[in-house]
Design a protein around this motif. Structure first.
Motif, PDB file in Angstrom:
ATOM      1  N   VAL A  71     -18.596   8.861  -8.776  1.00  0.00           N
ATOM      2  CA  VAL A  71     -17.215   8.505  -8.480  1.00  0.00           C
ATOM      3  C   VAL A  71     -16.241   9.354  -9.289  1.00  0.00           C
ATOM      4  CG1 VAL A  71     -15.507   6.638  -8.591  1.00  0.00           C
ATOM      5  CG2 VAL A  71     -17.835   6.161  -7.805  1.00  0.00           C
ATOM      6  N   ASP A  72     -16.560   9.621 -10.559  1.00  0.00           N
ATOM      7  CA  ASP A  72     -15.629  10.371 -11.411  1.00  0.00           C
ATOM      8  C   ASP A  72     -15.564  11.860 -11.055  1.00  0.00           C
ATOM      9  OD1 ASP A  72     -18.108  11.092 -12.413  1.00  0.00           O
ATOM     10  OD2 ASP A  72     -17.715  10.422 -14.458  1.00  0.00           O
ATOM     11  N   GLU A  73     -16.405  12.313 -10.140  1.00  0.00           N
ATOM     12  CA  GLU A  73     -16.364  13.701  -9.681  1.00  0.00           C
ATOM     13  C   GLU A  73     -15.771  13.814  -8.278  1.00  0.00           C
ATOM     14  OE1 GLU A  73     -20.383  15.120  -9.937  1.00  0.00           O
ATOM     15  OE2 GLU A  73     -20.413  15.010 -12.131  1.00  0.00           O
ATOM     16  N   MET A  74     -15.292  12.701  -7.748  1.00  0.00           N
ATOM     17  CA  MET A  74     -14.788  12.669  -6.374  1.00  0.00           C
ATOM     18  C   MET A  74     -13.443  11.950  -6.326  1.00  0.00           C
ATOM     19  SD  MET A  74     -18.402  11.529  -4.598  1.00  0.00           S
ATOM     20  CE  MET A  74     -17.622  11.058  -3.100  1.00  0.00           C
ATOM     21  N   VAL A  75     -12.822  12.038  -5.157  1.00  0.00           N
ATOM     22  CA  VAL A  75     -11.637  11.243  -4.880  1.00  0.00           C
ATOM     23  C   VAL A  75     -12.117   9.821  -4.629  1.00  0.00           C
ATOM     24  CG1 VAL A  75      -9.780  10.876  -3.207  1.00  0.00           C
ATOM     25  CG2 VAL A  75     -10.404  13.203  -3.887  1.00  0.00           C
ATOM     26  N   ASN A  76     -11.543   8.844  -5.342  1.00  0.00           N
ATOM     27  CA  ASN A  76     -11.957   7.459  -5.125  1.00  0.00           C
ATOM     28  C   ASN A  76     -11.090   6.821  -4.039  1.00  0.00           C
ATOM     29  OD1 ASN A  76      -9.550   6.579  -6.344  1.00  0.00           O
ATOM     30  ND2 ASN A  76     -10.511   6.396  -8.344  1.00  0.00           N
ATOM     31  N   GLU A  77     -11.387   5.578  -3.727  1.00  0.00           N
ATOM     32  CA  GLU A  77     -10.680   4.886  -2.644  1.00  0.00           C
ATOM     33  C   GLU A  77      -9.178   4.800  -2.903  1.00  0.00           C
ATOM     34  OE1 GLU A  77     -10.877   0.638  -0.197  1.00  0.00           O
ATOM     35  OE2 GLU A  77     -12.205   0.967  -1.903  1.00  0.00           O
ATOM     36  N   GLU A  78      -8.810   4.438  -4.106  1.00  0.00           N
ATOM     37  CA  GLU A  78      -7.395   4.316  -4.461  1.00  0.00           C
ATOM     38  C   GLU A  78      -6.675   5.662  -4.309  1.00  0.00           C
ATOM     39  OE1 GLU A  78      -5.241   3.546  -8.607  1.00  0.00           O
ATOM     40  OE2 GLU A  78      -6.437   1.830  -7.922  1.00  0.00           O
ATOM     41  N   ASN A  79      -7.323   6.736  -4.747  1.00  0.00           N
ATOM     42  CA  ASN A  79      -6.733   8.072  -4.615  1.00  0.00           C
ATOM     43  C   ASN A  79      -6.594   8.480  -3.151  1.00  0.00           C
ATOM     44  OD1 ASN A  79      -8.633   9.090  -7.461  1.00  0.00           O
ATOM     45  ND2 ASN A  79      -6.465   8.591  -7.443  1.00  0.00           N
ATOM     46  N   ALA A  80      -7.588   8.137  -2.327  1.00  0.00           N
ATOM     47  CA  ALA A  80      -7.532   8.475  -0.898  1.00  0.00           C
ATOM     48  C   ALA A  80      -6.350   7.776  -0.230  1.00  0.00           C
ATOM     49  CB  ALA A  80      -8.841   8.093  -0.215  1.00  0.00           C
ATOM     50  N   LEU A  81      -6.128   6.519  -0.567  1.00  0.00           N
ATOM     51  CA  LEU A  81      -4.979   5.798  -0.015  1.00  0.00           C
ATOM     52  C   LEU A  81      -3.669   6.421  -0.486  1.00  0.00           C
ATOM     53  CD1 LEU A  81      -6.341   2.178  -0.535  1.00  0.00           C
ATOM     54  CD2 LEU A  81      -6.171   3.398   1.636  1.00  0.00           C
ATOM     55  N   ALA A  82      -3.593   6.779  -1.773  1.00  0.00           N
ATOM     56  CA  ALA A  82      -2.379   7.378  -2.323  1.00  0.00           C
ATOM     57  C   ALA A  82      -2.113   8.756  -1.716  1.00  0.00           C
ATOM     58  CB  ALA A  82      -2.486   7.479  -3.842  1.00  0.00           C
ATOM     59  N   LEU A  83      -3.165   9.559  -1.542  1.00  0.00           N
ATOM     60  CA  LEU A  83      -3.004  10.879  -0.923  1.00  0.00           C
ATOM     61  C   LEU A  83      -2.475  10.757   0.502  1.00  0.00           C
ATOM     62  CD1 LEU A  83      -6.218  12.706  -2.168  1.00  0.00           C
ATOM     63  CD2 LEU A  83      -3.855  13.408  -2.618  1.00  0.00           C
ATOM     64  N   THR A  84      -2.970   9.778   1.231  1.00  0.00           N
ATOM     65  CA  THR A  84      -2.508   9.574   2.602  1.00  0.00           C
ATOM     66  C   THR A  84      -1.035   9.199   2.619  1.00  0.00           C
ATOM     67  OG1 THR A  84      -4.713   8.902   3.294  1.00  0.00           O
ATOM     68  CG2 THR A  84      -2.889   8.274   4.725  1.00  0.00           C
ATOM     69  N   LEU A  85      -0.624   8.296   1.740  1.00  0.00           N
ATOM     70  CA  LEU A  85       0.791   7.917   1.674  1.00  0.00           C
ATOM     71  C   LEU A  85       1.671   9.085   1.256  1.00  0.00           C
ATOM     72  CD1 LEU A  85       0.756   4.320   0.170  1.00  0.00           C
ATOM     73  CD2 LEU A  85       1.584   5.033   2.407  1.00  0.00           C
ATOM     74  N   TYR A  86       1.166   9.939   0.374  1.00  0.00           N
ATOM     75  CA  TYR A  86       1.920  11.109  -0.067  1.00  0.00           C
ATOM     76  C   TYR A  86       2.103  12.096   1.089  1.00  0.00           C
ATOM     77  CZ  TYR A  86       3.183  15.353  -2.560  1.00  0.00           C
ATOM     78  OH  TYR A  86       3.820  16.500  -2.968  1.00  0.00           O
ATOM     79  N   GLU A  87       1.031  12.325   1.841  1.00  0.00           N
ATOM     80  CA  GLU A  87       1.084  13.288   2.939  1.00  0.00           C
ATOM     81  C   GLU A  87       1.752  12.717   4.187  1.00  0.00           C
ATOM     82  OE1 GLU A  87      -2.971  14.539   3.447  1.00  0.00           O
ATOM     83  OE2 GLU A  87      -3.035  15.477   1.478  1.00  0.00           O
ATOM     84  N   MET A  88       1.748  11.382   4.320  1.00  0.00           N
ATOM     85  CA  MET A  88       2.316  10.731   5.500  1.00  0.00           C
ATOM     86  C   MET A  88       3.158   9.538   5.050  1.00  0.00           C
ATOM     87  SD  MET A  88      -1.159  10.782   7.792  1.00  0.00           S
ATOM     88  CE  MET A  88      -0.343  10.505   9.350  1.00  0.00           C
ATOM     89  N   PRO A  89       4.339   9.777   4.492  1.00  0.00           N
ATOM     90  CA  PRO A  89       5.128   8.696   3.891  1.00  0.00           C
ATOM     91  C   PRO A  89       5.658   7.660   4.879  1.00  0.00           C
ATOM     92  CG  PRO A  89       6.369  10.743   3.871  1.00  0.00           C
ATOM     93  CD  PRO A  89       4.991  11.081   4.347  1.00  0.00           C
ATOM     94  N   ASP A  90       5.663   7.972   6.173  1.00  0.00           N
ATOM     95  CA  ASP A  90       6.232   7.055   7.162  1.00  0.00           C
ATOM     96  C   ASP A  90       5.204   6.142   7.824  1.00  0.00           C
ATOM     97  OD1 ASP A  90       8.711   8.208   6.672  1.00  0.00           O
ATOM     98  OD2 ASP A  90       8.438   9.717   8.245  1.00  0.00           O
ATOM     99  N   VAL A  91       4.002   6.061   7.272  1.00  0.00           N
ATOM    100  CA  VAL A  91       2.977   5.215   7.879  1.00  0.00           C
ATOM    101  C   VAL A  91       2.649   4.047   6.960  1.00  0.00           C
ATOM    102  CG1 VAL A  91       1.973   7.183   9.107  1.00  0.00           C
ATOM    103  CG2 VAL A  91       0.982   6.459   6.918  1.00  0.00           C
ATOM    104  N   GLU A  92       2.025   3.029   7.549  1.00  0.00           N
ATOM    105  CA  GLU A  92       1.520   1.901   6.774  1.00  0.00           C
ATOM    106  C   GLU A  92       0.009   2.060   6.672  1.00  0.00           C
ATOM    107  OE1 GLU A  92       0.840  -2.866   7.243  1.00  0.00           O
ATOM    108  OE2 GLU A  92       2.521  -1.969   8.307  1.00  0.00           O
ATOM    109  N   VAL A  93      -0.474   2.292   5.465  1.00  0.00           N
ATOM    110  CA  VAL A  93      -1.898   2.500   5.238  1.00  0.00           C
ATOM    111  C   VAL A  93      -2.615   1.162   5.343  1.00  0.00           C
ATOM    112  CG1 VAL A  93      -3.611   3.202   3.539  1.00  0.00           C
ATOM    113  CG2 VAL A  93      -1.542   4.537   3.824  1.00  0.00           C
TER     114      VAL A  93
END
Length: 157
Positions: free
Chosen positions: A91-113
């Motif tokens: 896990v510490d060498e990868m994007v975790n679930e929380e980071n994946a959700l945050a990255l999606t919101l950063y790249e797509m701010p107008d959506v509801e994750v």
């Protein structure tokens, strides 16, 4: 007359509740079996303290869990039941679930994750993040879990 009508309504309500419960629990049985099988495979691979279960459906279905190895290090373990393919990653060498959700919101701010599921594509861990856009349409945002890079978005489902 009122008592007979009340009895009939109660019988209909009981039948409805039993029927809907049966349909619900029957629909959940395959997922529960997949979670049990994946947990068993993960434990055989030395992974314990299993916390999360993910179902990834794209080209193939993968089941993944989050657990710990013998040293106490968090590990993702993925399993493809048709081919018995397994893969694990720290896990510490990868994007975790929380980071994946945050990255999606950063790249797509107008959506509801909605949620994220971990799976494998081209022998690489990927996150499939589901979202709802402003028009209420469902979509999926795919992130390479090793590099954190977006590689595909499927809109308007």
């Amino acid at each position: 007359m009122k008592r007979k009508l009340f009895s009939i309504l109660m019988a209909i309500m009981v039948i409805y509740l039993v029927g809907t419960s049966y349909v619900y629990f029957s629909s959940q049985q395959p997922v529960a079996e997949a979670e049990s099988e994946t947990t068993k495979m993960a434990k055989e691979a030395g992974i314990t303290n299993i916390q999360n279960f993910y179902v990834f459906n794209k080209d193939e279905t993968y089941y993944s869990v989050l657990g710990e190895n013998a040293e106490g290090r968090e590990v993702y373990f993925a399993y493809q039941p048709d081919t018995d393919y397994t893969k694990s990653g720290f896990v510490d060498e990868m994007v975790n679930e929380e980071n994946a959700l945050a990255l999606t919101l950063y790249e797509m701010p107008d959506v509801e994750v909605r949620n994220a599921n971990l799976g494998i594509e081209n022998d690489t861990f990927v996150w499939e993040v589901s979202f709802t856009d402003a028009d209420g349409n469902l979509g999926y945002h795919y992130i390479n879990a090793t590099t954190g890079e977006w590689y595909e978005t499927v809109n308007d489902l």
